[in-house]
Write an enzyme that holds these catalytic residues in place. Structure first.
Site, PDB file in Angstrom:
ATOM      1  N   TYR A 151       2.711  -8.565  -5.626  1.00  0.00           N
ATOM      2  CA  TYR A 151       2.368  -9.390  -6.746  1.00  0.00           C
ATOM      3  C   TYR A 151       3.105 -10.360  -7.547  1.00  0.00           C
ATOM      4  CZ  TYR A 151      -2.291  -7.198  -6.851  1.00  0.00           C
ATOM      5  OH  TYR A 151      -3.706  -6.660  -6.822  1.00  0.00           O
ATOM      6  N   LYS A 158       4.592   2.716   2.946  1.00  0.00           N
ATOM      7  CA  LYS A 158       4.544   2.291   4.493  1.00  0.00           C
ATOM      8  C   LYS A 158       6.058   2.050   4.770  1.00  0.00           C
ATOM      9  CE  LYS A 158       1.997   1.110   8.176  1.00  0.00           C
ATOM     10  NZ  LYS A 158       1.242   1.899   8.830  1.00  0.00           N
ATOM     11  N   ASP A 185      -1.870   4.675   5.675  1.00  0.00           N
ATOM     12  CA  ASP A 185      -3.095   4.544   6.545  1.00  0.00           C
ATOM     13  C   ASP A 185      -3.783   5.923   6.480  1.00  0.00           C
ATOM     14  OD1 ASP A 185      -0.470   4.824   7.648  1.00  0.00           O
ATOM     15  OD2 ASP A 185      -1.169   3.616   9.558  1.00  0.00           O
ATOM     16  N   ASP A 190      -3.697  -1.435  -6.234  1.00  0.00           N
ATOM     17  CA  ASP A 190      -4.912  -1.998  -6.367  1.00  0.00           C
ATOM     18  C   ASP A 190      -5.885  -1.615  -5.300  1.00  0.00           C
ATOM     19  OD1 ASP A 190      -6.491  -4.321  -7.119  1.00  0.00           O
ATOM     20  OD2 ASP A 190      -5.873  -5.175  -5.191  1.00  0.00           O
TER      21      ASP A 190
END
Ligand code: ATP
Length: 343
Positions: free
Chosen positions: A127, A174, A208, A232
């Site tokens: 962001y 991740k 995931d 988000d």
């Protein structure tokens, strides 16, 4: 008339923003919330009136009074000005996005017993919007993580657990791919946990897999902690577990200022049609009242928050008057009137 009055900034925003913020303010006033609203401009509409999407006067008022309720603002896709939300969060250092996601009475979804709180780091990650064209046809985007920001969002999540009697923090990441940035996020979260909050449960889940687990059995989660972009995406996913974007509120909290706003965007597809569900904005207003109740030891804020929660629980449980997103046919105004009658 309440004797105590607390000033708060109101940003109506774009799209359905003016409709949902007006509804929220109406209900809050009817519930006796001792708020003096200071209407300030921001968003696409503010360009015409003030020549800027985020006028300095709006930031100055937020800095002065320290609290605000905000409607969604429009953001151009693939070009144009920088997101107002991103600029606002950065300018006021509103580093923690806090988003409670719960089943509501009478709102049937595929899931029961959903009661999650998302802690989203609000100031960095992808962001930051630092993007470059390195050669024709080749562009890059820079993901930023700092020890300071990763540590303070972890502190917020664990501190929330202590205050609200929450049992476990799940960190979504991740770090198998983004070894440095997500690796730092994980290391900071674990360091905060081990040093200060060993009594709170702690787990790290690759995002995931975490998403798959979320849609399989959301009740296995309690407090979710993650960096900006994951927060988000996972916020909208979680909204889908409990009835959609019309029912998920949020807060952007910094050290000196807090701005409350729904998770949803400006919903241009339904703007101006009286179809918007004002509940997410109103629930954000209730979060604001509870925040003020704590900060100012304000009993009127606490009472107003309880009355509003009682009213929407009642109207939803009864199930006669609902907006279209929840399977009903009531307009924003009809739903607002029903809430006020149930206070
Ligand atoms: P942003 O990127 O600005 O967050 P978004 O792409 O997530 O926006 P939204 O504006 O939140 O999109 O809208 C997504 C969908 O949800 C749209 O179909 C919209 O009409 C619907 N929606 C969003 N908020 C509400 C609401 N309060 N009441 C009813 N429907 C809503």
């Amino acid at each position: 008339m309440p004797t105590e009055v607390i000033e708060a900034v109101l940003i109506a925003g774009d799209g359905i923003g003016p409709e949902v913020t007006a509804a929220a303010c109406e209900v809050m006033q009817a519930a006796g919330a001792p708020i003096k609203w200071l209407s300030m401009p921001a968003g696409v509409g503010a360009v015409a009136t003030h020549g800027d999407v985020l006028p300095e006067m709006t930031l100055a008022e937020l800095r002065r009074v320290g609290v605000g309720l905000k409607g969604p603002v429009g953001t151009p896709i693939g070009g144009g000005f920088r997101s107002v939300n991103v600029s606002l969060r950065k300018a006021l250092d509103l580093y923690a996005a806090v988003r409670p996601v719960r089943n509501l009475p009478g709102v049937k979804t595929r899931y029961e017993n959903v009661d999650l709180v998302i802690f989203r780091e609000n100031t960095e990650g992808l962001y930051t919007g630092i993007e470059n064209q390195v050669a024709p046809g080749v562009v890059t985007s820079m993901k930023v993580a700092t020890e300071t920001a990763c540590t303070r969002i972890a502190e917020s999540a664990f501190e929330y657990c202590v205050h609200r009697n929450r049992k476990k923090v799940s960190v979504f990441h991740k770090a198998n791919i983004m070894k440095l940035t997500d690796g730092l996020f994980l290391r900071c979260a674990k360091a905060v946990h081990d040093a200060k909050y060993p009594q709170i449960g702690y787990e790290e889940i690759i995002i995931d897999n975490a998403c798959m687990q979320l849609v399989r059995d959301p009740s296995r989660y309690d407090v979710l902690l993650m960096e900006n972009l994951y927060g988000d995406l996972v916020s909208d996913l979680c909204a889908g577990l409990v009835g959609g974007l019309g029912v998920v509120p949020g807060a952007n909290i910094g050290r000196d200022c807090a701005v409350f706003e729904a998770v949803h965007g400006s919903a241009p597809d339904i703007a101006g049609k009286g179809l918007a569900n004002p509940l997410a904005c109103l629930m954000s207003g209730v979060m604001m009242l509870n925040f003020l109740a704590e900060k100012h030891h304000s009993q009127p804020c606490r009472i107003a928050a309880e009355r509003i929660k009682g009213a929407y629980d009642h109207v939803l449980a009864e199930g006669k008057i609902r907006t279209r997103d929840l399977g009903g046919s009531a307009t924003t105004d009809e739903f607002t009137t029903a809430l006020i009658s149930s206070l």
